[in-house]
Design an enzyme around this catalytic site. Structure first.
Site, mmCIF file in Angstrom:
data_model
loop_
_atom_site.group_PDB
_atom_site.id
_atom_site.type_symbol
_atom_site.label_atom_id
_atom_site.label_comp_id
_atom_site.label_asym_id
_atom_site.label_seq_id
_atom_site.Cartn_x
_atom_site.Cartn_y
_atom_site.Cartn_z
ATOM 1 N N ASP A 28 0.853 -1.190 0.000
ATOM 2 C CA ASP A 28 0.000 0.000 0.000
ATOM 3 C C ASP A 28 0.891 1.242 0.000
ATOM 4 O O ASP A 28 1.720 1.423 0.896
ATOM 5 C CB ASP A 28 -0.898 -0.015 1.241
ATOM 6 N N ASP A 86 -3.709 2.477 -5.485
ATOM 7 C CA ASP A 86 -2.484 2.490 -4.662
ATOM 8 C C ASP A 86 -2.309 1.240 -3.803
ATOM 9 O O ASP A 86 -1.529 1.228 -2.862
ATOM 10 C CB ASP A 86 -2.470 3.725 -3.758
ATOM 11 N N GLU A 87 -3.037 0.153 -4.130
ATOM 12 C CA GLU A 87 -2.955 -1.091 -3.352
ATOM 13 C C GLU A 87 -2.733 -2.286 -4.260
ATOM 14 O O GLU A 87 -3.317 -2.378 -5.342
ATOM 15 C CB GLU A 87 -4.249 -1.312 -2.567
#
Length: 402
Positions: free
Chosen positions: A9, A102-103
């Site tokens: 993350d 964003d993961e």
């Protein structure tokens, strides 16, 4: 073989991207979001110290942290940096799932025989930071749920490893809020019963949770006990949502075609939000009466908002339709999908726009898609059989609509 699942993350992703462009923003309370009537899309850890959180109204955030600096988000920059990170991970990891902008989830099971899973993951995270300048946290464990929770606990710049024998000791003292599927309503319900930490939840019989929560009760019990067999699903850029319409009679009524396009985009965008997809590429197809087919596509910042996608679709249509010929078919396709739940453009829209999207989706979920739609996306027919192609441009007496 014991599974080895990594959750990665990017730390305060939007803030980190903004600071890459402007180093003067380092070390100060920073809020990425819209204007005074907008909401917080992301905030720095310096701002979080004062209680600022994502999705909070900007006005409230400024009351908590008056010295915070507010900047508008650059979704083109964010999309580009996300693609950079994705490419680095895909070049190195055997199996990757891009969960959001964003993961990421990585399945590196079996790699410990040759290299060491934790050492490999740590070197990958260092490479990402070195090549992109973005800080990233990760956690390595036996399944997606535990690794995601551990990443949150290790932030910022955390790098935790939770082996099988430490899963329950790690989970037990944590609040049930840490479990991804526990929202505000579920938390309040369980809290009233004295179930506030994961240990208490794991000891509650699954049958009791099912009677309280419904079908998700068993799944919640499994997660509280560190059980999650869901696979890491490979990320495929070519996943798509699409729809087409073929006219019974070829048409040259351009206003009616544009109205149809708006309706098609609205329906696909609603489907994307329901399935938690964000769109990065939109394409429009038209087929003329002579069967000539033309396509136009455009890459856009990740979104699932009707008004952004509709504007792009109409712009592409105007580029495409350059002959004075009848149209036989119109098609819309969304590609470049990633998992995500940003339902509006948080950097431009207001609290009222957020509330409008949420309310419209709730109505559609309960009563069906056609219960409420944008007027510009409707093709209305009068009782006399005439098409009202642009209902926004004229007064329509409801008595004359079928």
């Amino acid at each position: 073989m014991t599974r080895a699942i990594v959750h990665m993350d990017l730390d305060t992703f939007f803030v980190s991207c903004a600071r890459l462009q402007n180093p003067q923003l380092n070390g100060i309370p920073l809020i990425v979001g819209g204007g005074e009537r907008g909401v917080v899309a992301s905030c720095s850890y310096e701002a979080r110290y004062f209680g600022v959180r994502s999705a909070m109204p900007i006005r409230m955030a400024l009351q908590l942290c008056p010295q915070a600096k507010i900047i508008k988000g650059d979704m083109e920059l964010f999309s580009n940096k996300s693609h950079e990170v994705t490419q680095i991970i895909e070049e190195n990891a055997p199996l990757v799932e891009k969960a959001s902008i964003d993961e990421f989830y990585l399945d590196i099971s079996g790699m410990d025989k040759f290299y060491g899973c934790y050492k490999w993951t740590n070197e990958l995270s260092n490479s990402i930071t070195k090549e992109t300048g973005l800080p990233i946290s990760f956690a390595l464990s036996v399944n997606k749920t535990v690794s995601k929770i551990a990443t949150g606990e290790g932030k910022p710049k955390g790098n935790l490893e939770i082996p099988q024998n430490m899963v329950q000791p790690f989970l037990n003292p944590l609040s049930i809020r840490k479990i991804p599927m526990v929202g505000e309503v579920t938390f309040n319900l369980l809290s009233r019963l004295g179930i506030r930490n994961i240990e208490k939840l794991s000891e509650t019989p699954a049958e009791v949770l099912q009677s309280l929560i419904g079908k998700n009760g068993l799944e919640l019990w499994k997660k509280a006990n560190g059980i999650d067999n869901s696979p890491v699903e490979p990320y495929r850029e070519r996943k798509s949502l699409s729809t087409e319409h073929t006219y019974l009679q070829d048409t040259i009524d351009i206003e009616q075609v544009k109205s149809l396009i708006l309706g098609m985009v609205e329906k696909l965008a609603y489907q994307a939000r329901c399935e938690e997809w964000l769109v990065s590429t939109l394409s429009v197809k038209i087929r003329y009466a002579n069967f000539d087919t033309e396509n136009q596509q455009r890459r856009i910042p990740y979104t699932s908002c009707d008004h952004i996608l509709a504007k792009t679709a109409l712009e592409l249509f105007h580029k495409l339709y350059n002959r004075r010929m009848r149209i036989r078919l119109v098609g819309i396709t969304f590609t470049g999908l990633v998992r995500g739940t940003y339902q509006i453009n948080m950097f431009e829209d207001t609290e009222e726009m957020m509330a409008l999207y949420q309310t419209m989706d709730k109505i559609k979920n309960r009563f069906g898609f056609d219960a409420v739609t944008r007027c510009g996306g409707r093709t209305l027919k009068s009782k006399a059989g005439n098409i009202i192609s642009n209902p926004r441009a004229q007064f329509i007496d409801p008595k004359n609509i079928e």
